[in-house]
Design an enzyme around this catalytic site. Structure first.
Site, short mmCIF file in Angstrom:
data_model
loop_
_atom_site.label_atom_id
_atom_site.label_comp_id
_atom_site.label_asym_id
_atom_site.label_seq_id
_atom_site.Cartn_x
_atom_site.Cartn_y
_atom_site.Cartn_z
N ASP A 36 6.42 1.52 6.69
CA ASP A 36 5.12 0.97 6.60
C ASP A 36 4.45 1.80 5.60
O ASP A 36 3.48 2.82 5.55
CB ASP A 36 4.30 1.26 7.67
CG ASP A 36 2.86 0.63 7.74
OD1 ASP A 36 2.61 -0.06 6.69
OD2 ASP A 36 2.30 0.76 8.62
N HIS B 258 0.75 -1.08 0.16
CA HIS B 258 -0.01 0.01 0.01
C HIS B 258 0.97 1.19 0.00
O HIS B 258 1.95 1.36 0.51
CB HIS B 258 -1.05 0.13 1.24
CG HIS B 258 -0.35 0.11 2.56
ND1 HIS B 258 -0.20 1.10 3.19
CD2 HIS B 258 0.13 -1.06 3.43
CE1 HIS B 258 0.50 0.79 4.56
NE2 HIS B 258 0.59 -0.52 4.31
N GLU C 261 4.50 -5.86 4.43
CA GLU C 261 4.01 -5.34 5.73
C GLU C 261 5.57 -5.35 6.54
O GLU C 261 6.31 -6.55 6.36
CB GLU C 261 3.16 -5.92 6.53
CG GLU C 261 1.84 -5.51 5.91
CD GLU C 261 1.28 -4.10 6.15
OE1 GLU C 261 1.96 -3.49 6.97
OE2 GLU C 261 0.47 -3.49 5.32
N HIS D 38 3.99 4.21 12.34
CA HIS D 38 3.04 5.22 12.80
C HIS D 38 3.43 6.08 13.86
O HIS D 38 2.53 6.78 14.44
CB HIS D 38 1.88 4.22 13.38
CG HIS D 38 1.14 3.50 12.47
ND1 HIS D 38 -0.18 3.17 12.49
CD2 HIS D 38 1.46 3.02 11.22
CE1 HIS D 38 -0.69 2.42 11.30
NE2 HIS D 38 0.32 2.44 10.61
N ASP E 70 -0.55 4.14 0.68
CA ASP E 70 -1.13 5.17 1.65
C ASP E 70 -0.47 5.15 3.03
O ASP E 70 0.11 4.04 3.55
CB ASP E 70 -2.63 5.12 1.81
CG ASP E 70 -2.99 3.54 2.51
OD1 ASP E 70 -2.51 2.70 1.87
OD2 ASP E 70 -3.90 3.81 3.39
N GLU F 3 -5.13 1.00 2.58
CA GLU F 3 -4.69 0.03 3.73
C GLU F 3 -4.98 0.66 5.14
O GLU F 3 -5.46 -0.24 6.09
CB GLU F 3 -3.42 -0.53 3.60
CG GLU F 3 -3.23 -1.99 4.32
CD GLU F 3 -2.89 -1.86 5.54
OE1 GLU F 3 -2.65 -2.79 6.19
OE2 GLU F 3 -2.34 -0.87 5.89
N GLU F 4 -4.57 1.83 5.20
CA GLU F 4 -4.59 2.46 6.43
C GLU F 4 -5.62 2.96 7.02
O GLU F 4 -5.97 3.51 8.07
CB GLU F 4 -3.46 3.49 6.39
CG GLU F 4 -1.95 3.14 6.30
CD GLU F 4 -1.46 2.21 7.39
OE1 GLU F 4 -2.39 1.87 8.49
OE2 GLU F 4 -0.21 1.98 7.39
#
Length: 381
Positions: A100, A67, A162, A351, A69, A133-134
């Site tokens: 990520d 992903h 991931e 994150h 995003d 995805e997020e």
């Protein structure tokens, strides 16, 4: 054409693709893959940009999923470098998405370029890249997979990028995930004066015992290859600005991460049954709204997991742990298409403020993917 994985990661980070924004990140992926000879197909659902790209028409088809995003940066002033500047400081790349998972996308593209140049692709390579995805994950991989299944697209195995490494690079890959269900609980009672409770129906008298009953059940003691299921209450509220009013409503939200001992629907039915039992004989009405975001799944040990583990060991000299721990990922949708395994960078800073990864680990991940592609077509091609 060969690709510099670190430079490509930096180029992707500089596109501030906070869900649902794309900010040009998918264009970067598409242009790079087109240059390598992939047939690229943009698949936009709602606001979300998705991409399915394939090189070759023969089988087996080895897919990489990821992903573009990213989550919001949080306190931008707290970052040591600009969150989207993609600066390298003392050999460490700092930026939202470095771990990520823009680093993994770039590493796999670079690995694919080498495999193509070396003539190692004895079948097809494909990419399934999403921008959702997020977020709520409704218009991303879920819909791409549904479309590919409806069209009869053959995908034999999938690698998701991931950040699965737990403490040191290559110590863990994910071969399954627990399922996840959220449930919103609304209890509607009757507002009244606290001194005259017989004229009211206090939603707390239903909501509190209901949560006690739900939390009091031991869901299971674990399942082969999985940790025990757990239920966590994530919200409790009874909106009330006064001290002498019994409010009319109470709300709660909970999440259950569950192993294959359960299904999402079974758990949703259990919550609803408990709500009905607790509210029986009261003047309160309970509404339970469940959302099943994914079922538990396991890619059984076998030739595919052996290929992935061996590719990691080729680079690290140690076999990784095959794990089902952690949260959910888009693998929960891809497993309807084919067996899926996840392998990527160390996830400690994902994150966080100053999300970062050593550039050397992006290069090591590329090496893992190179070995994985080589071993895969030697085993299945």
């Amino acid at each position: 054409m060969l690709i510099d994985a670190v430079n490509l990661t930096r180029e992707l980070i500089r596109r501030p693709s906070v869900t649902p924004a794309d900010a040009g990140a998918m264009d970067v992926v598409e242009e790079t893959l087109t240059g390598l000879g992939f047939a690229c197909r943009r698949m936009k659902f709602g606001e979300i940009e998705n991409l399915y790209a394939r090189l070759g028409t023969a089988r087996p088809n080895l897919c990489f999923a990821g992903h573009t995003d990213v989550v919001p940066v949080g306190d931008a002033a707290a970052w040591s470098q600009g969150a989207f500047a993609a600066e390298v400081v003392d050999g460490v790349l700092v930026g939202r998405g470095a771990v990520d998972m823009k680093g993994a996308i770039a590493a796999y593209i670079a690995a694919a370029a080498k495999a193509i140049a070396a003539g190692e692709v004895k079948g097809s390579l494909s990419f399934l890249i999403t921008g959702d995805e997020e977020g709520v994950a409704l218009d991303g991989t879920r819909k791409v997979v549904e479309t590919l299944l409806a069209e009869g697209e053959a995908v034999d195995h999938c690698v998701v990028g991931e950040p699965t490494s737990a403490q040191i690079f290559g110590d863990m890959v994910k071969v399954g995930r627990r399922g996840s269900i959220n449930a919103d609980i609304l209890v509607e009672g009757v507002q009244g004066h606290v001194a005259y409770p017989h004229r009211a129906a206090n939603p707390a008298r239903v909501l509190v015992p209901l949560l006690e009953r739900l939390q009091g059940r031991v869901l299971d003691e674990g399942y082969p290859e999985f940790q025990p299921s757990n239920l966590e209450v994530t919200l409790i509220e009874m909106p009330n600005a006064a001290t002498n009013i019994i409010p009319s409503t109470g709300r709660a939200r909970l999440n259950i991460r569950f192993n294959p001992a359960h299904t999402g629907q079974e758990l949703a039915d259990w919550i609803a049954a408990e709500a009905a039992a607790v509210s029986q004989g009261t003047r309160c009405r309970v509404t339970v709204t469940p959302q099943i975001s994914g079922e538990a799944f396991l890619t059984e040990p076998g030739p595919f997991t052996d290929v992935v583990a061996a590719a990691v060991a080729d680079v690290t000299a140690h076999l990784p742990e095959l794990s089902t721990s952690g949260g959910t990922s888009d693998a929960r949708f891809i497993r309807a298409l084919c067996p899926v395994v996840e392998v990527g960078l160390v996830g400690i800073t994902m994150h966080q403020v100053d999300e970062r990864t050593p550039v050397a680990e992006i290069e090591r991940l590329q090496a893992v993917y190179e070995r994985l592609i080589n071993r895969y077509f030697a085993a299945f091609g």
